[in-house]
Scaffold this motif. Sequence first.
Motif, PDB file in Angstrom:
ATOM      1  N   ILE A 158      51.378   5.519  36.595  1.00  0.00           N
ATOM      2  CA  ILE A 158      51.163   5.666  35.216  1.00  0.00           C
ATOM      3  C   ILE A 158      50.197   7.778  35.138  1.00  0.00           C
ATOM      4  O   ILE A 158      50.772   7.125  33.827  1.00  0.00           O
ATOM      5  N   GLN A 159      49.589   7.993  36.213  1.00  0.00           N
ATOM      6  CA  GLN A 159      49.126   8.575  35.276  1.00  0.00           C
ATOM      7  C   GLN A 159      50.269  10.002  35.266  1.00  0.00           C
ATOM      8  O   GLN A 159      50.488  11.284  34.802  1.00  0.00           O
ATOM      9  N   GLN A 160      51.445  10.000  36.296  1.00  0.00           N
ATOM     10  CA  GLN A 160      52.199  10.496  36.441  1.00  0.00           C
ATOM     11  C   GLN A 160      53.283  10.814  35.176  1.00  0.00           C
ATOM     12  O   GLN A 160      53.623  11.654  34.622  1.00  0.00           O
ATOM     13  N   ALA A 161      53.898   9.090  34.726  1.00  0.00           N
ATOM     14  CA  ALA A 161      54.393   9.613  33.576  1.00  0.00           C
ATOM     15  C   ALA A 161      53.435  10.110  32.460  1.00  0.00           C
ATOM     16  O   ALA A 161      53.318  10.460  30.809  1.00  0.00           O
ATOM     17  N   VAL A 184      57.455   1.456  30.898  1.00  0.00           N
ATOM     18  CA  VAL A 184      56.428   1.938  30.277  1.00  0.00           C
ATOM     19  C   VAL A 184      56.191   3.362  30.608  1.00  0.00           C
ATOM     20  O   VAL A 184      55.198   3.967  29.929  1.00  0.00           O
ATOM     21  N   THR A 185      57.394   3.763  32.007  1.00  0.00           N
ATOM     22  CA  THR A 185      56.899   5.509  31.215  1.00  0.00           C
ATOM     23  C   THR A 185      57.689   6.034  30.166  1.00  0.00           C
ATOM     24  O   THR A 185      56.495   6.413  29.592  1.00  0.00           O
ATOM     25  N   ALA A 186      58.513   4.954  29.584  1.00  0.00           N
ATOM     26  CA  ALA A 186      59.182   5.569  28.838  1.00  0.00           C
ATOM     27  C   ALA A 186      58.292   5.256  27.889  1.00  0.00           C
ATOM     28  O   ALA A 186      57.873   6.353  26.574  1.00  0.00           O
ATOM     29  N   ALA A 187      57.715   4.303  27.603  1.00  0.00           N
ATOM     30  CA  ALA A 187      56.537   4.221  26.381  1.00  0.00           C
ATOM     31  C   ALA A 187      55.543   5.306  26.009  1.00  0.00           C
ATOM     32  O   ALA A 187      54.637   5.866  25.323  1.00  0.00           O
ATOM     33  N   SER A 188      54.984   6.258  27.573  1.00  0.00           N
ATOM     34  CA  SER A 188      54.243   6.761  27.598  1.00  0.00           C
ATOM     35  C   SER A 188      54.739   8.269  26.496  1.00  0.00           C
ATOM     36  O   SER A 188      53.635   9.186  26.212  1.00  0.00           O
ATOM     37  N   LEU A 189      55.655   8.719  26.537  1.00  0.00           N
ATOM     38  CA  LEU A 189      56.638   9.725  25.466  1.00  0.00           C
ATOM     39  C   LEU A 189      56.335   9.406  24.244  1.00  0.00           C
ATOM     40  O   LEU A 189      55.737  10.465  23.809  1.00  0.00           O
ATOM     41  N   ALA A 190      56.856   7.803  24.349  1.00  0.00           N
ATOM     42  CA  ALA A 190      56.853   7.229  22.787  1.00  0.00           C
ATOM     43  C   ALA A 190      55.006   7.466  22.208  1.00  0.00           C
ATOM     44  O   ALA A 190      55.392   7.833  21.190  1.00  0.00           O
ATOM     45  N   GLU A 191      54.436   7.085  22.699  1.00  0.00           N
ATOM     46  CA  GLU A 191      52.538   7.120  22.817  1.00  0.00           C
ATOM     47  C   GLU A 191      52.721   8.321  21.993  1.00  0.00           C
ATOM     48  O   GLU A 191      52.119   8.785  20.818  1.00  0.00           O
ATOM     49  N   VAL A 192      53.124   9.682  22.547  1.00  0.00           N
ATOM     50  CA  VAL A 192      52.617  10.835  22.241  1.00  0.00           C
ATOM     51  C   VAL A 192      53.817  11.566  21.551  1.00  0.00           C
ATOM     52  O   VAL A 192      52.821  12.114  20.366  1.00  0.00           O
ATOM     53  N   ARG A 245      51.286  12.630  32.726  1.00  0.00           N
ATOM     54  CA  ARG A 245      51.218  13.646  32.056  1.00  0.00           C
ATOM     55  C   ARG A 245      53.145  14.611  32.008  1.00  0.00           C
ATOM     56  O   ARG A 245      52.943  15.490  30.785  1.00  0.00           O
ATOM     57  N   ALA A 246      54.125  13.925  32.680  1.00  0.00           N
ATOM     58  CA  ALA A 246      55.271  13.869  32.052  1.00  0.00           C
ATOM     59  C   ALA A 246      55.253  14.031  30.690  1.00  0.00           C
ATOM     60  O   ALA A 246      56.231  14.612  29.866  1.00  0.00           O
ATOM     61  N   ALA A 247      55.378  13.053  29.972  1.00  0.00           N
ATOM     62  CA  ALA A 247      55.246  12.888  28.993  1.00  0.00           C
ATOM     63  C   ALA A 247      54.833  14.002  27.600  1.00  0.00           C
ATOM     64  O   ALA A 247      55.010  14.429  26.755  1.00  0.00           O
ATOM     65  N   ARG A 248      53.609  14.367  28.392  1.00  0.00           N
ATOM     66  CA  ARG A 248      52.839  16.252  27.484  1.00  0.00           C
ATOM     67  C   ARG A 248      53.272  17.188  27.507  1.00  0.00           C
ATOM     68  O   ARG A 248      53.737  17.743  27.185  1.00  0.00           O
ATOM     69  N   LEU A 249      54.185  16.647  28.673  1.00  0.00           N
ATOM     70  CA  LEU A 249      55.097  18.466  29.196  1.00  0.00           C
ATOM     71  C   LEU A 249      56.574  17.965  28.257  1.00  0.00           C
ATOM     72  O   LEU A 249      57.113  19.161  27.577  1.00  0.00           O
ATOM     73  N   LEU A 250      57.752  16.977  28.297  1.00  0.00           N
ATOM     74  CA  LEU A 250      58.292  16.534  27.948  1.00  0.00           C
ATOM     75  C   LEU A 250      58.240  16.571  26.169  1.00  0.00           C
ATOM     76  O   LEU A 250      59.419  16.728  25.686  1.00  0.00           O
ATOM     77  N   ALA A 251      57.215  16.417  25.771  1.00  0.00           N
ATOM     78  CA  ALA A 251      56.623  16.063  24.258  1.00  0.00           C
ATOM     79  C   ALA A 251      57.324  18.111  24.010  1.00  0.00           C
ATOM     80  O   ALA A 251      57.512  18.038  22.876  1.00  0.00           O
ATOM     81  N   CYS A 263      58.976  10.492  38.416  1.00  0.00           N
ATOM     82  CA  CYS A 263      58.568  10.986  37.163  1.00  0.00           C
ATOM     83  C   CYS A 263      59.233  12.513  36.750  1.00  0.00           C
ATOM     84  O   CYS A 263      59.102  13.033  35.984  1.00  0.00           O
ATOM     85  N   CYS A 264      60.237  12.673  37.993  1.00  0.00           N
ATOM     86  CA  CYS A 264      60.489  14.551  37.517  1.00  0.00           C
ATOM     87  C   CYS A 264      62.182  14.158  36.589  1.00  0.00           C
ATOM     88  O   CYS A 264      62.255  13.323  36.853  1.00  0.00           O
ATOM     89  N   TRP A 265      62.922  15.156  35.812  1.00  0.00           N
ATOM     90  CA  TRP A 265      63.699  15.045  35.331  1.00  0.00           C
ATOM     91  C   TRP A 265      64.814  16.241  35.371  1.00  0.00           C
ATOM     92  O   TRP A 265      64.011  16.960  35.845  1.00  0.00           O
TER      93      TRP A 265
END
Length: 220
Positions: free
Chosen positions: A44-47, A72-80, A49-55, A183-185
């Motif tokens: 959850i923490q990885q997601a 749930v990983t995707a939801a972290s980016l959706a939230e940002v 952190r990654a969301a903030r970078l991918l934004a 959580c890498c891309w």
Amino acid sequence: MSDARPTREPGRRRLVLWRHGQTAWNVENRFQGKTDIPLDETGIQQARRAARLLAGLHPTELLASPLQRASVTAASLAEVTGLPVRYDRDLIERDGGEWEGLTGREIRERYPAEHAAWQPPGGETSAQVAKRVGAALERALDDLPATGTLVVASHGAALRLGMSHLLGLPEEVWERLGGLSNCCWSVLTEMRDGGWRLAEHNAGTLPEPVLGDDRTDNGA
């Protein structure tokens, strides 16, 4: 009615293939496959952190596997970003058949021949996964505007094999493309001829061991 795909307008599309965060089964080296395992607290923490970078890539669309570790990983980016998440079941992880829930050691001991060939009994072949995931990516890209950036949250083997399909790599060299850490891309950019170039691979952290279901994750 024809099943032919529409002709894609040439553009500068960008595709970001994002593996889900860590799960307890990743840590235990258990084959997850299509089993719906949740993220652990680290994941959850990885997601997040990654969301903030991918934004910072300014994504325009967000697509995910419906399995909860990816959704749930995707939801972290959706939230940002405020983007809605769409789901495609063809983005789920490789069907591991009789291997699901087993550790790497158990697989090697119980299925030595199948492990050597990396073919789970009752599961999917690498070629089947590449075709399934590759087709899902192609469909999504057909709907992406010419300057759009699509982020796809999915799974290690699914993404590596789907990426190989999209890049037009022959099956005999698929293993030369390493796995994705949690959580890498990877980032693919569109070329003038409509093909794809791998611009970044396994980005997001300093190099660390890859824990997952993919052949390249297991030293096979």
